[in-house]
Design an enzyme around this catalytic site. Structure first.
Site, PDB file in Angstrom:
ATOM      1  N   GLU A 270      -4.023  51.106  36.218  1.00  0.00           N
ATOM      2  CA  GLU A 270      -3.464  51.328  34.883  1.00  0.00           C
ATOM      3  C   GLU A 270      -3.189  50.019  34.150  1.00  0.00           C
ATOM      4  OE1 GLU A 270      -3.472  54.004  33.361  1.00  0.00           O
ATOM      5  OE2 GLU A 270      -3.755  55.465  34.949  1.00  0.00           O
TER       6      GLU A 270
ATOM      7  N   TYR B 158       3.515  54.638  28.430  1.00  0.00           N
ATOM      8  CA  TYR B 158       2.237  55.204  28.859  1.00  0.00           C
ATOM      9  C   TYR B 158       2.039  55.056  30.367  1.00  0.00           C
ATOM     10  CZ  TYR B 158      -2.425  55.390  30.481  1.00  0.00           C
ATOM     11  OH  TYR B 158      -3.493  55.681  31.272  1.00  0.00           O
TER      12      TYR B 158
ATOM     13  N   ASP C 292      -1.890  57.819  25.106  1.00  0.00           N
ATOM     14  CA  ASP C 292      -2.612  56.566  24.904  1.00  0.00           C
ATOM     15  C   ASP C 292      -3.520  56.715  23.679  1.00  0.00           C
ATOM     16  OD1 ASP C 292      -4.647  58.215  25.767  1.00  0.00           O
ATOM     17  OD2 ASP C 292      -5.603  56.650  26.980  1.00  0.00           O
TER      18      ASP C 292
END
Length: 356
Positions: A40, A123, A141
């Site tokens: 991520e 996020y 996102d």
DNA sequence: AAACCGGGGTG
DNA sequence: CACCCAGGTTT
């Protein structure tokens, strides 16, 4: 197939589309917080194609969070070189140290706990919480902004407080809390492959019949953004000292500003060409008065334009023969071990091939 | 709220 | 050329 209460049509369509079209990405299927977190952070503001090789190299070099925590920040930055937004790398390292040395090697298992990691925002915390722990947090996102703003034909700018709150709420209403990890990835994948920014293939979209923007003809105007990004011009003159044994000098860049923690040659930032005296003074600043400058040559005739998102760097490189360089001077081969901006890496490559 | 932070892909 | 990318932090 369980789905959201308020928009079961939308939710089940996304999940069914995902079942058929999902890509086989290296981190997909993993519920290991370390692997998911790493993926991520690397993928923030980064295309999958660009980030994937970095993900593989990081996981190979640092199989566990303790490996990342015990590495030097310099090595982490070197492995990150070329990916941009280098605060991600510094925060990655700091977060790994926090997990390894303060939390016994264990990642937080709550949304709030994850937010305490440097580099982890709303996020990323939602992504890890949902994928690893099935906690019912929707991810929001760039993909989600686009898909939801089109499907519900929302003209609230996404890059504002009200927009952020509106899309958070909307994302919460359409999520499937019964399989949140899979659903979050499905929605993002749908945005990445089907509901793409430019010229989406709406004819093949399973949601075309109920898509608000498609009905209104506003696909090309969604999502709405207010952000106006001005590009700043800057003028860099890099002076590469070259000692008798072909050693040179790299300086670690501090903050604030771009490229914190990366290395570069002594730099004069000004529009006009520096005079020999200015170049001499620059070298003295970094090397002391024992260093003397010989022949100075301009390496590139026209400035090389290095384009960042918000800055255009008009860069000229100068080579300065030097004697009496300090102890910190390095042969070019060792200089290549340091983390440097792409602009500097490309220059060093060119010098190696053309000058020596 | 607005500014700042990279590098590369795409139409 | 403009826009965007599995955003976050700082001011």
């Amino acid at each position: 197939m369980q789905a959201s209460l308020k928009h079961p049509n939308f939710t089940s369509a996304i999940l069914e589309w995902y079942r058929i079209h999902q890509r086989d990405l290296p981190w997909r299927g993993s519920r290991d917080p370390y692997a998911v977190w790493l993926s991520e952070i690397i993928m923030q503001q980064t295309r999958v194609a660009q980030g994937t090789p970095y993900y593989r190299r990081f996981l190979e070099r640092f199989p566990e969070v303790s490996d990342l925590a015990t590495a030097s920040e310099e090595e982490v930055l070197k492995l990150w070189q070329g990916l941009g937004y280098y605060s991600r790398a510094r925060n990655l390292h700091a977060a790994a140290r926090k997990v390894a040395f303060e939390w016994g090697g264990k990642f937080p298992e709550s949304y709030k706990g994850l937010l305490e990691l440097p580099g982890v925002g709303p996020y990323t915390a939602a992504a890890i919480a949902s994928i690893c722990f099935e906690l019912p947090h929707p991810v929001v996102d760039g993909n989600v902004f686009r898909v939801l703003s089109r499907y519900f034909d929302v003209d609230i700018p996404v890059d504002t407080g009200p927009g952020r709150r509106h899309f958070d709420q909307l994302a919460r209403e359409v999520m499937d809390p019964g399989q949140i990890g899979r659903y979050n990835q499905a929605l993002m994948e749908f945005g990445a492959l089907q509901c793409v920014p430019a010229n989406p293939d709406c004819a093949s979209c399973p949601l075309v019949q109920s898509c608000g923007a498609h009905a209104a003809g506003t696909i090309g105007q969604r999502p709405v953004k207010q952000g106006k990004t001005r590009i700043r011009k800057r003028y860099f003159h890099y002076v590469m000292p070259i000692g008798p044994d072909l050693q040179t000098l790299l300086i670690r860049r501090g903050g604030p500003g771009i490229w914190q923690g990366l290395y570069e040659f002594p730099l004069l930032e000004q529009e006009a060409d520096p005079t020999p005296a200015e170049i001499g003074a620059l070298i003295t600043t970094h090397c002391g008065t024992r260093t003397t400058i010989g022949t100075i040559t301009r390496f590139n005739d026209a400035p090389r334009v290095h384009k960042l998102s918000h800055q255009h760097l008009y860069t000229t490189f100068w080579l300065a023969r030097a004697e009496g360089l300090p102890e910190g001077a390095l042969p070019l081969s060792e200089a290549e071990e340091l983390p440097v901006p792409v602009l500097i890496a490309e220059f060093m490559d060119t010098v190696k091939n053309s000058y020596f």
